[in-house]
Every structure is written in structure tokens, then in C-alpha cells.
Design a protein around this motif. Structure first.
Motif, PDB file in Angstrom:
ATOM      1  N   ALA A 118       1.046  -1.610   0.103  1.00  0.00           N
ATOM      2  CA  ALA A 118       0.154  -0.107  -0.012  1.00  0.00           C
ATOM      3  C   ALA A 118       0.621   1.246  -0.071  1.00  0.00           C
ATOM      4  CB  ALA A 118      -0.784  -0.172   1.510  1.00  0.00           C
ATOM      5  N   THR A 119       2.256   1.545   0.556  1.00  0.00           N
ATOM      6  CA  THR A 119       2.937   2.694   1.000  1.00  0.00           C
ATOM      7  C   THR A 119       3.125   3.036  -1.044  1.00  0.00           C
ATOM      8  OG1 THR A 119       3.365   1.805   2.773  1.00  0.00           O
ATOM      9  CG2 THR A 119       5.016   3.471   2.059  1.00  0.00           C
ATOM     10  N   VAL A 120       3.805   1.615  -1.245  1.00  0.00           N
ATOM     11  CA  VAL A 120       4.839   1.705  -1.955  1.00  0.00           C
ATOM     12  C   VAL A 120       3.654   2.006  -3.708  1.00  0.00           C
ATOM     13  CG1 VAL A 120       5.500   0.965  -4.517  1.00  0.00           C
ATOM     14  CG2 VAL A 120       6.580  -0.380  -1.921  1.00  0.00           C
ATOM     15  N   LEU A 121       2.532   1.420  -3.204  1.00  0.00           N
ATOM     16  CA  LEU A 121       1.431   2.407  -4.515  1.00  0.00           C
ATOM     17  C   LEU A 121       0.910   3.755  -4.362  1.00  0.00           C
ATOM     18  CD1 LEU A 121      -0.534  -1.464  -4.821  1.00  0.00           C
ATOM     19  CD2 LEU A 121       0.681  -0.623  -6.609  1.00  0.00           C
ATOM     20  N   THR A 122       1.126   4.087  -2.951  1.00  0.00           N
ATOM     21  CA  THR A 122       0.462   5.072  -2.592  1.00  0.00           C
ATOM     22  C   THR A 122       1.118   6.211  -3.341  1.00  0.00           C
ATOM     23  OG1 THR A 122      -0.552   4.618  -0.845  1.00  0.00           O
ATOM     24  CG2 THR A 122       0.165   6.928  -1.232  1.00  0.00           C
TER      25      THR A 122
END
Length: 129
Positions: A118-122
Motif C-alpha cells: 500500500a505504501t509503494v502503490l501510494t
């Protein structure tokens, strides 16, 4: 009547050691629920933005100013993270529904992967948008 098995009953997890140590699977499951509620709040803000645009120029200026401010940028970044995390959580449940990756160790890694993913995609979303 006296309870003869009183001493043989297992204690609740909270009572063992006076606290319950959360596992990655329980934390990620709770976070999926929290991010679902946060996504509903995000949808409310977007609807408010659209309604203010349809209502008047001054109402739109207020809501748009809030969403384009530093606080609005942080809020939208957190909302993006919440949406991605919720999507990955739903994907994890679909995988589990098919009967795959149900082992505890793999499930814990999937929970950690959800936070990282989720952090990378954000970050990718923030760069592209």
C-alpha cells in the motif's frame, strides 16, 4: 451448585500475562476494516466537493481550497494509502477464499506485504497524479 472445573478452564488471551500480543494477521484484518471506514469518509469528501461545485462558486472555493491545501494534500495522501490497503486486503481474502496461502507464516508475510504494498502503490500514485 459448585463449579468443579473452575480451575481447569483456560484463561482468556487478555488475562495471560495481563495483555494480549496482537499478531500481524489480526492487525492487518483490523486495518482493513479501518481503511474501509476511512474510504467511506473519502467518498464523503469527494461528494461534498462535487455538491459544492454544483451549488455555488463560493461554496466550491471553500471546499476546493480545503482539499488543495497542505492539510488536504496530506488527507488525500492518507486516503490513497487507505484505499490501496483496503484493495490489497480484499485481494488477500479472495486468495484465502480459493483456499490458497492459509498457513500462518505466509498469512503474516501477506499482512506485512499489504503495509509495504500500500505504501509503494501510494507513492507511485502520488508521483503519477
Amino acid at each position: 451448585m459448585a463449579d468443579v472445573n473452575r480451575g481447569n478452564r483456560p484463561l482468556s488471551p487478555f488475562m495471560i500475562g495481563q495483555y494480549y500480543r496482537p499478531q500481524m494477521t489480526s492487525i492487518s484484518s483490523i486495518m482493513v476494516r479501518i481503511t474501509g471506514i476511512a474510504s467511506l469518509g473519502t467518498a464523503f469528501l469527494i461528494v461534498l466537493w462535487l455538491l459544492s461545485a454544483a451549488t455555488s462558486e463560493s461554496a466550491f472555493a471553500v471546499v476546493d481550497g480545503l482539499l488543495r491545501s497542505f492539510v488536504g494534500d496530506i488527507l488525500m495522501l492518507l486516503a490513497t494509502w487507505a484505499i490501496w490497503y483496503h484493495v490489497l486486503g480484499r485481494l488477500r481474502h479472495v486468495i484465502w477464499d480459493f483456499g490458497y496461502l492459509l498457513e500462518v507464516e505466509i498469512s503474516e508475510r501477506m499482512g506485512l506485504g499489504m503495509f509495504i504494498g500500500a505504501t509503494v502503490l501510494t507513492i507511485i500514485t502520488a508521483i503519477v497524479v
